[in-house]
Design a protein around this motif. Structure first.
Motif, PDB file in Angstrom:
ATOM      1  N   VAL A  10       0.902  -1.277   0.077  1.00 57.87           N
ATOM      2  CA  VAL A  10      -0.131   0.072  -0.060  1.00 57.87           C
ATOM      3  C   VAL A  10       0.792   1.342   0.071  1.00 57.87           C
ATOM      4  CG1 VAL A  10      -1.646   1.402   1.400  1.00 57.87           C
ATOM      5  CG2 VAL A  10      -1.881  -1.070   0.991  1.00 57.87           C
ATOM      6  N   ASN A  11       1.931   1.199   0.832  1.00 57.97           N
ATOM      7  CA  ASN A  11       2.619   2.556   1.029  1.00 57.97           C
ATOM      8  C   ASN A  11       3.957   2.253   0.417  1.00 57.97           C
ATOM      9  OD1 ASN A  11       0.843   3.903   2.417  1.00 57.97           O
ATOM     10  ND2 ASN A  11       0.885   2.747   4.174  1.00 57.97           N
ATOM     11  N   GLU A  12       4.355   2.721  -0.830  1.00 62.47           N
ATOM     12  CA  GLU A  12       5.657   2.743  -1.500  1.00 62.47           C
ATOM     13  C   GLU A  12       6.311   3.992  -1.275  1.00 62.47           C
ATOM     14  OE1 GLU A  12       5.436   1.189  -5.578  1.00 62.47           O
ATOM     15  OE2 GLU A  12       3.371   0.888  -5.025  1.00 62.47           O
ATOM     16  N   GLU A  13       7.487   3.913  -1.211  1.00 62.77           N
ATOM     17  CA  GLU A  13       8.372   5.143  -0.951  1.00 62.77           C
ATOM     18  C   GLU A  13       8.188   6.362  -1.916  1.00 62.77           C
ATOM     19  OE1 GLU A  13      11.183   6.791   1.376  1.00 62.77           O
ATOM     20  OE2 GLU A  13      10.806   4.646   1.471  1.00 62.77           O
ATOM     21  N   GLY A  14       8.219   7.460  -1.053  1.00 68.25           N
ATOM     22  CA  GLY A  14       7.834   8.706  -1.909  1.00 68.25           C
ATOM     23  C   GLY A  14       6.485   9.217  -2.126  1.00 68.25           C
ATOM     24  N   LEU A  15       5.404   8.194  -1.560  1.00 71.42           N
ATOM     25  CA  LEU A  15       3.981   8.710  -1.746  1.00 71.42           C
ATOM     26  C   LEU A  15       3.592   8.752  -0.457  1.00 71.42           C
ATOM     27  CD1 LEU A  15       3.028   5.854  -4.371  1.00 71.42           C
ATOM     28  CD2 LEU A  15       3.345   8.167  -4.714  1.00 71.42           C
ATOM     29  N   THR A  16       2.361   9.581  -0.493  1.00 71.02           N
ATOM     30  CA  THR A  16       1.711   9.818   1.037  1.00 71.02           C
ATOM     31  C   THR A  16       1.395   8.393   1.577  1.00 71.02           C
ATOM     32  OG1 THR A  16       0.712  11.885  -0.030  1.00 71.02           O
ATOM     33  CG2 THR A  16      -0.557  10.835   1.854  1.00 71.02           C
ATOM     34  N   ARG A  17       1.535   8.230   2.843  1.00 68.70           N
ATOM     35  CA  ARG A  17       1.331   7.027   3.493  1.00 68.70           C
ATOM     36  C   ARG A  17      -0.136   7.006   3.814  1.00 68.70           C
ATOM     37  NH1 ARG A  17       5.161   3.843   4.832  1.00 68.70           N
ATOM     38  NH2 ARG A  17       3.764   2.885   6.648  1.00 68.70           N
ATOM     39  N   LEU A  18      -0.759   5.813   3.629  1.00 71.00           N
ATOM     40  CA  LEU A  18      -2.069   5.590   3.841  1.00 71.00           C
ATOM     41  C   LEU A  18      -2.341   4.886   5.006  1.00 71.00           C
ATOM     42  CD1 LEU A  18      -3.333   4.931   0.118  1.00 71.00           C
ATOM     43  CD2 LEU A  18      -3.386   7.003   1.638  1.00 71.00           C
ATOM     44  N   SER A  19      -3.294   5.037   5.810  1.00 75.09           N
ATOM     45  CA  SER A  19      -3.786   4.138   7.212  1.00 75.09           C
ATOM     46  C   SER A  19      -4.603   3.132   6.766  1.00 75.09           C
ATOM     47  CB  SER A  19      -4.295   5.199   8.276  1.00 75.09           C
ATOM     48  OG  SER A  19      -5.540   5.632   7.572  1.00 75.09           O
ATOM     49  N   ARG A  20      -4.672   2.151   7.673  1.00 74.88           N
ATOM     50  CA  ARG A  20      -5.692   1.211   7.398  1.00 74.88           C
ATOM     51  C   ARG A  20      -7.032   1.588   7.263  1.00 74.88           C
ATOM     52  NH1 ARG A  20      -5.227  -4.137   8.564  1.00 74.88           N
ATOM     53  NH2 ARG A  20      -3.168  -4.150   9.431  1.00 74.88           N
ATOM     54  N   GLU A  21      -7.575   2.703   7.986  1.00 72.20           N
ATOM     55  CA  GLU A  21      -9.085   3.211   7.738  1.00 72.20           C
ATOM     56  C   GLU A  21      -8.962   3.881   6.368  1.00 72.20           C
ATOM     57  OE1 GLU A  21     -11.916   6.489   9.845  1.00 72.20           O
ATOM     58  OE2 GLU A  21      -9.691   6.179  10.814  1.00 72.20           O
ATOM     59  N   GLN A  22      -8.107   4.671   5.681  1.00 74.65           N
ATOM     60  CA  GLN A  22      -8.155   5.365   4.598  1.00 74.65           C
ATOM     61  C   GLN A  22      -8.175   4.110   3.403  1.00 74.65           C
ATOM     62  OE1 GLN A  22      -4.616   7.500   5.259  1.00 74.65           O
ATOM     63  NE2 GLN A  22      -5.705   9.380   4.827  1.00 74.65           N
ATOM     64  N   VAL A  23      -7.358   3.200   3.745  1.00 72.38           N
ATOM     65  CA  VAL A  23      -7.533   1.973   2.498  1.00 72.38           C
ATOM     66  C   VAL A  23      -8.892   1.292   2.628  1.00 72.38           C
ATOM     67  CG1 VAL A  23      -6.536  -0.076   1.802  1.00 72.38           C
ATOM     68  CG2 VAL A  23      -5.076   1.584   2.463  1.00 72.38           C
ATOM     69  N   TRP A  24      -9.634   1.032   3.880  1.00 73.54           N
ATOM     70  CA  TRP A  24     -10.609   0.542   4.146  1.00 73.54           C
ATOM     71  C   TRP A  24     -11.847   1.359   3.563  1.00 73.54           C
ATOM     72  CZ3 TRP A  24     -13.293  -3.627   4.403  1.00 73.54           C
ATOM     73  CH2 TRP A  24     -14.783  -3.509   4.739  1.00 73.54           C
ATOM     74  N   LEU A  25     -11.814   2.624   3.595  1.00 73.84           N
ATOM     75  CA  LEU A  25     -12.672   3.682   3.004  1.00 73.84           C
ATOM     76  C   LEU A  25     -12.765   3.781   1.499  1.00 73.84           C
ATOM     77  CD1 LEU A  25     -12.558   6.764   5.704  1.00 73.84           C
ATOM     78  CD2 LEU A  25     -14.448   4.800   5.381  1.00 73.84           C
ATOM     79  N   GLY A  26     -11.630   3.393   0.926  1.00 71.34           N
ATOM     80  CA  GLY A  26     -11.110   3.450  -0.488  1.00 71.34           C
ATOM     81  C   GLY A  26     -12.001   2.184  -1.180  1.00 71.34           C
ATOM     82  N   LEU A  27     -11.964   0.884  -0.356  1.00 71.50           N
ATOM     83  CA  LEU A  27     -12.416  -0.299  -0.913  1.00 71.50           C
ATOM     84  C   LEU A  27     -13.967  -0.317  -0.691  1.00 71.50           C
ATOM     85  CD1 LEU A  27     -10.291  -3.151   0.937  1.00 71.50           C
ATOM     86  CD2 LEU A  27     -10.298  -2.079  -1.544  1.00 71.50           C
ATOM     87  N   VAL A  28     -14.596   0.474   0.273  1.00 74.04           N
ATOM     88  CA  VAL A  28     -15.951   0.659   0.463  1.00 74.04           C
ATOM     89  C   VAL A  28     -16.364   1.425  -0.647  1.00 74.04           C
ATOM     90  CG1 VAL A  28     -17.630   1.727   1.877  1.00 74.04           C
ATOM     91  CG2 VAL A  28     -16.119   0.300   2.810  1.00 74.04           C
ATOM     92  N   MET A  29     -15.543   2.569  -0.831  1.00 75.85           N
ATOM     93  CA  MET A  29     -16.068   3.372  -2.090  1.00 75.85           C
ATOM     94  C   MET A  29     -16.056   2.838  -3.529  1.00 75.85           C
ATOM     95  SD  MET A  29     -14.235   7.207  -3.005  1.00 75.85           S
ATOM     96  CE  MET A  29     -12.532   6.400  -2.735  1.00 75.85           C
ATOM     97  N   ASP A  99       0.420  -1.700  10.441  1.00 78.18           N
ATOM     98  CA  ASP A  99       0.304  -0.253   9.978  1.00 78.18           C
ATOM     99  C   ASP A  99       1.694   0.034   9.389  1.00 78.18           C
ATOM    100  OD1 ASP A  99      -2.420  -0.138  10.818  1.00 78.18           O
ATOM    101  OD2 ASP A  99      -1.849   1.062  12.700  1.00 78.18           O
ATOM    102  N   ASP A 100       2.573  -0.452   9.614  1.00 80.96           N
ATOM    103  CA  ASP A 100       4.069  -0.146   9.219  1.00 80.96           C
ATOM    104  C   ASP A 100       4.104  -0.543   7.748  1.00 80.96           C
ATOM    105  OD1 ASP A 100       4.695   1.634  10.985  1.00 80.96           O
ATOM    106  OD2 ASP A 100       5.718   0.192  12.199  1.00 80.96           O
ATOM    107  N   ASP A 101       3.447  -1.699   7.562  1.00 77.35           N
ATOM    108  CA  ASP A 101       3.489  -2.710   6.239  1.00 77.35           C
ATOM    109  C   ASP A 101       2.175  -3.026   5.542  1.00 77.35           C
ATOM    110  OD1 ASP A 101       5.042  -4.120   4.276  1.00 77.35           O
ATOM    111  OD2 ASP A 101       4.971  -5.757   5.334  1.00 77.35           O
ATOM    112  N   LEU A 102       1.240  -2.039   5.398  1.00 75.33           N
ATOM    113  CA  LEU A 102      -0.031  -2.473   4.981  1.00 75.33           C
ATOM    114  C   LEU A 102      -0.015  -3.121   3.624  1.00 75.33           C
ATOM    115  CD1 LEU A 102      -2.274   0.536   5.788  1.00 75.33           C
ATOM    116  CD2 LEU A 102      -2.234  -1.861   6.733  1.00 75.33           C
ATOM    117  N   ARG A 103      -0.529  -4.115   3.127  1.00 72.19           N
ATOM    118  CA  ARG A 103      -0.623  -4.711   1.947  1.00 72.19           C
ATOM    119  C   ARG A 103      -2.137  -4.796   1.480  1.00 72.19           C
ATOM    120  NH1 ARG A 103       2.694  -6.962   5.185  1.00 72.19           N
ATOM    121  NH2 ARG A 103       1.546  -8.899   5.238  1.00 72.19           N
ATOM    122  N   LEU A 104      -2.290  -4.774   0.250  1.00 67.92           N
ATOM    123  CA  LEU A 104      -3.638  -5.154  -0.279  1.00 67.92           C
ATOM    124  C   LEU A 104      -3.525  -6.172  -0.902  1.00 67.92           C
ATOM    125  CD1 LEU A 104      -6.484  -4.008  -0.332  1.00 67.92           C
ATOM    126  CD2 LEU A 104      -5.960  -2.378  -2.089  1.00 67.92           C
TER     127      LEU A 104
END
Length: 155
Positions: A10-29, A99-104
């Motif tokens: 989920v969180n690659e170097e140089g990109l805005t870090r996303l939280s688990r909650e933010q990723v969840w909301l994206g999946l719901v969207m 949270d430090d190593d989120l994956r989808l």
């Protein structure tokens, strides 16, 4: 039957870090309206809200109509069960890791009607579906990141 499973960071170097909650909301969207995320989808309409966590939607994917039952298993998994159409089965989007190593992870187990199991045609379908899902995961994370960036800019 086609079985595919991929895990993407989920969180690659140089990109805005996303939280688990933010990723969840994206999946719901994406579950509620996949059109901005799945290029090969041309229609997506929620047809029946059975509860806060279960609903049906009609989609047109690659020109073929399907009905899917969506099950939201907050905060880790969205399951899409194809209940009508030429391709039946289950697709899952799962948030894994710390949270430090989120994956989808996206996984699917699908049966394509009128296609011989193990055939070249089934393999081509699986390759196309995998490519579509890799793009959908990337566009979902990009949309969530845009929202996060806009929130940061507005603060």
């Amino acid at each position: 039957m086609i079985f595919v499973s991929h895990v993407l960071p989920v969180n690659e170097e140089g990109l805005t870090r996303l939280s688990r909650e933010q990723v969840w909301l994206g999946l719901v969207m994406k579950a509620n309206n996949a059109l901005p995320f799945v290029a090969s989808m041309t229609d997506c309409v929620v047809t029946d809200r059975r509860s806060d966590t279960v609903f049906d939607r009609d989609i047109v994917l690659r020109g073929q109509p399907h009905t899917e039952r969506i099950t939201l298993q907050e905060p880790v998994r969205v399951v899409f069960t194809r209940i009508a159409g030429p391709v039946l089965g289950t697709i899952a989007n799962e948030i894994e890791g710390t949270d430090d190593d989120l994956r989808l992870r996206f996984s699917f187990a699908l049966v394509v009607s009128d296609v011989e199991p193990g055939s070249a045609e089934e393999s081509r379908y699986a390759e196309g579906m995998t490519a579509d899902y890799l793009k959908a995961v990337a566009s979902t994370l990009a949309a969530v990141r845009r929202t996060a960036d806009e929130s940061i800019a507005a603060a």
